[in-house]
Write an enzyme that holds these catalytic residues in place. Structure first.
Site, PDB file in Angstrom:
ATOM      1  N   ARG A  68      30.685  11.474  -2.472  1.00 19.93           N
ATOM      2  CA  ARG A  68      29.854  10.686  -1.550  1.00 19.93           C
ATOM      3  C   ARG A  68      28.904   9.919  -2.459  1.00 19.93           C
ATOM      4  O   ARG A  68      28.284  10.501  -3.339  1.00 19.93           O
ATOM      5  CB  ARG A  68      29.075  11.607  -0.619  1.00 19.93           C
ATOM      6  CG  ARG A  68      29.990  12.517   0.205  1.00 19.93           C
ATOM      7  CD  ARG A  68      29.213  13.225   1.291  1.00 19.93           C
ATOM      8  NE  ARG A  68      29.999  14.289   1.901  1.00 19.93           N
ATOM      9  CZ  ARG A  68      30.922  14.099   2.838  1.00 19.93           C
ATOM     10  NH1 ARG A  68      31.180  12.877   3.264  1.00 19.93           N
ATOM     11  NH2 ARG A  68      31.592  15.119   3.351  1.00 19.93           N
ATOM     12  N   GLY A  98      32.182   5.267   6.525  1.00 18.57           N
ATOM     13  CA  GLY A  98      31.367   4.799   5.402  1.00 18.57           C
ATOM     14  C   GLY A  98      32.239   4.075   4.379  1.00 18.57           C
ATOM     15  O   GLY A  98      31.862   3.024   3.841  1.00 18.57           O
ATOM     16  N   THR A 119      40.004  11.358   7.365  1.00 13.84           N
ATOM     17  CA  THR A 119      38.845  12.264   7.495  1.00 13.84           C
ATOM     18  C   THR A 119      39.123  13.230   8.635  1.00 13.84           C
ATOM     19  O   THR A 119      39.653  12.822   9.685  1.00 13.84           O
ATOM     20  CB  THR A 119      37.520  11.515   7.767  1.00 13.84           C
ATOM     21  OG1 THR A 119      36.553  12.464   8.240  1.00 13.84           O
ATOM     22  CG2 THR A 119      37.626  10.411   8.787  1.00 13.84           C
ATOM     23  N   ASP A 121      37.161  14.459  10.706  1.00 15.84           N
ATOM     24  CA  ASP A 121      36.309  14.258  11.887  1.00 15.84           C
ATOM     25  C   ASP A 121      36.946  13.374  12.973  1.00 15.84           C
ATOM     26  O   ASP A 121      36.515  13.405  14.118  1.00 15.84           O
ATOM     27  CB  ASP A 121      34.968  13.620  11.477  1.00 15.84           C
ATOM     28  CG  ASP A 121      34.179  14.498  10.524  1.00 15.84           C
ATOM     29  OD1 ASP A 121      34.433  15.721  10.502  1.00 15.84           O
ATOM     30  OD2 ASP A 121      33.330  13.967   9.783  1.00 15.84           O
ATOM     31  N   ARG A 156      33.237  42.600  21.872  1.00 13.67           N
ATOM     32  CA  ARG A 156      32.174  41.849  21.218  1.00 13.67           C
ATOM     33  C   ARG A 156      32.210  40.380  21.636  1.00 13.67           C
ATOM     34  O   ARG A 156      33.172  39.915  22.261  1.00 13.67           O
ATOM     35  CB  ARG A 156      32.356  41.918  19.697  1.00 13.67           C
ATOM     36  CG  ARG A 156      31.929  43.260  19.149  1.00 13.67           C
ATOM     37  CD  ARG A 156      32.300  43.393  17.698  1.00 13.67           C
ATOM     38  NE  ARG A 156      31.667  44.575  17.137  1.00 13.67           N
ATOM     39  CZ  ARG A 156      32.103  45.217  16.067  1.00 13.67           C
ATOM     40  NH1 ARG A 156      33.187  44.808  15.439  1.00 13.67           N
ATOM     41  NH2 ARG A 156      31.475  46.275  15.628  1.00 13.67           N
ATOM     42  N   ARG A 165      30.532  17.020  11.695  1.00 17.25           N
ATOM     43  CA  ARG A 165      29.300  16.267  11.448  1.00 17.25           C
ATOM     44  C   ARG A 165      28.557  16.071  12.761  1.00 17.25           C
ATOM     45  O   ARG A 165      28.161  17.040  13.375  1.00 17.25           O
ATOM     46  CB  ARG A 165      29.621  14.920  10.790  1.00 17.25           C
ATOM     47  CG  ARG A 165      28.453  14.311  10.023  1.00 17.25           C
ATOM     48  CD  ARG A 165      28.853  13.019   9.354  1.00 17.25           C
ATOM     49  NE  ARG A 165      29.721  13.239   8.224  1.00 17.25           N
ATOM     50  CZ  ARG A 165      29.283  13.569   7.006  1.00 17.25           C
ATOM     51  NH1 ARG A 165      28.016  13.681   6.787  1.00 17.25           N
ATOM     52  NH2 ARG A 165      30.124  13.760   6.023  1.00 17.25           N
ATOM     53  N   GLN A 245      38.664  24.224   7.196  1.00 11.03           N
ATOM     54  CA  GLN A 245      39.242  23.084   7.908  1.00 11.03           C
ATOM     55  C   GLN A 245      39.753  22.018   6.945  1.00 11.03           C
ATOM     56  O   GLN A 245      40.683  21.289   7.248  1.00 11.03           O
ATOM     57  CB  GLN A 245      38.195  22.470   8.844  1.00 11.03           C
ATOM     58  CG  GLN A 245      37.923  23.315  10.059  1.00 11.03           C
ATOM     59  CD  GLN A 245      36.612  22.950  10.717  1.00 11.03           C
ATOM     60  OE1 GLN A 245      35.597  23.594  10.547  1.00 11.03           O
ATOM     61  NE2 GLN A 245      36.628  21.898  11.497  1.00 11.03           N
TER      62      GLN A 245
END
Ligand code: F6P
Length: 290
Positions: A68, A98, A119, A121, A156, A165, A245
């Site tokens: 990045r 980006g 990506t 996302d 549980r 993000r 992931q």
């Protein structure tokens, strides 16, 4: 013909397959920037063969290394990167929103660029699919399916935090497949009285519960401590799926998409268009000129 390849932002499963496909096609005509735009600024440019793309073709990660890079957004950083990019006939950029901004900026200064949405996302505005999303969702579902049998043995509650993000696509897709007792994909979903009611009811009925929460909404500690005050006698566990992931072996769906994306890149490199982007719309993969 001299082609430059770079990957920017979070690595995504399937990225290495594209890198290998490009190497297979262009061999000694293709170079790679080590570490994305940072590498471009610093001139860290090597023959793609140095990164042994064949070895990594079916693995997750990014064999040419990603980064990045805020410096590329500055005038000084951009100018340095541009100088190196201009040494090539085409620059292929793998990344998210980006990276697309960086791609547009380079193209506006006369560099031929091919942008590829990669990506987990799945948040790239110009394409309904970005490479790696399918694998990322599968990694979350697998985590849930492999952890819940143990939770069931004790009635549980388990809270699974997934990446994304500030985007909710991963959380939504995971919820569609696994049907959690509660999905917190945005701030508005933080309804503790509703969530605790469901968890308590399941417990009373001799059952476990699971909750999916998207990262960056509320810290997992805060979420659990608040829920705990409302479901006192129920044991709450947490699992952050996180980089599993990105590190999970690409699914067949992502490997197939990587091949489709690669074909579009080959096509673009033959054209004179300054900026092309690989795009998926209506399930079809095609090349769009900007
Ligand atoms: O953009 C991909 C992504 O995995 C996001 O889902 C996540 O928020 C971020 O990258 C994590 O980045 P890093 O690996 O730099 O911590």
């Amino acid at each position: 013909m001299k082609i430059l390849l770079l990957a920017s932002g979070g690595d995504a499963p399937g990225m290495n397959k594209i890198i290998f496909n490009l190497f297979k096609k262009y061999k000694s005509n293709i170079w790679a920037c080590e570490g994305g735009f940072k590498g471009l600024i610093e001139g860290k440019i090597f023959s793609l063969s140095c990164f042994e793309p064949e070895k990594f073709k079916n693995q997750a990660g990014c064999c040419i290394k990603s980064a990045r890079c805020l410096e590329f957004k500055t005038e000084k950083g951009f100018k340095k990167g541009l100088k190196n990019a201009k040494k090539f006939d085409a620059v292929v950029i793998l990344g998210g929103n980006g990276s697309f901004e960086g791609a547009k900026r380079l193209a506006s200064k006369g560099v031929k660029v091919v942008f590829v949405p990669v990506t987990i996302d799945n948040d790239v505005g110009i394409s309904e699919y970005s490479l790696g999303f399918h694998t990322a969702v599968k990694a979350c579902c697998d985590a849930i399916y492999n952890i819940m049998p143990s939770m069931n043995a004790f009635n549980r509650c388990c809270v699974f935090e997934v990446m994304g993000r500030k985007y909710d696509k991963i959380a939504f897709a995971v919820a569609q497949v696994t049907n959690p007792d509660a999905l917190i994909s945005n701030e508005e979903d933080l309804n503790f009285s509703k969530i605790s009611k469901i968890v308590r009811k399941n417990f009373k009925n001799n059952n476990s519960s699971f909750i999916v929460i998207r990262e960056n909404i509320l810290s997992l500690n805060k979420f659990v401590s608040t829920l705990k005050t409302m479901v006192k006698d129920i044991d709450i566990k947490t699992f952050v799926v996180g980089h599993l992931q990105r590190g999970t072996k690409p699914t067949k769906v992502d490997l197939k998409k990587a091949n489709e994306f690669s074909k579009c890149i080959f096509k673009s490199i033959k054209t004179k268009n300054m900026l092309d982007a690989v795009t998926v719309k209506g399930g079809k993969t095609f090349l769009k000129e900007y």
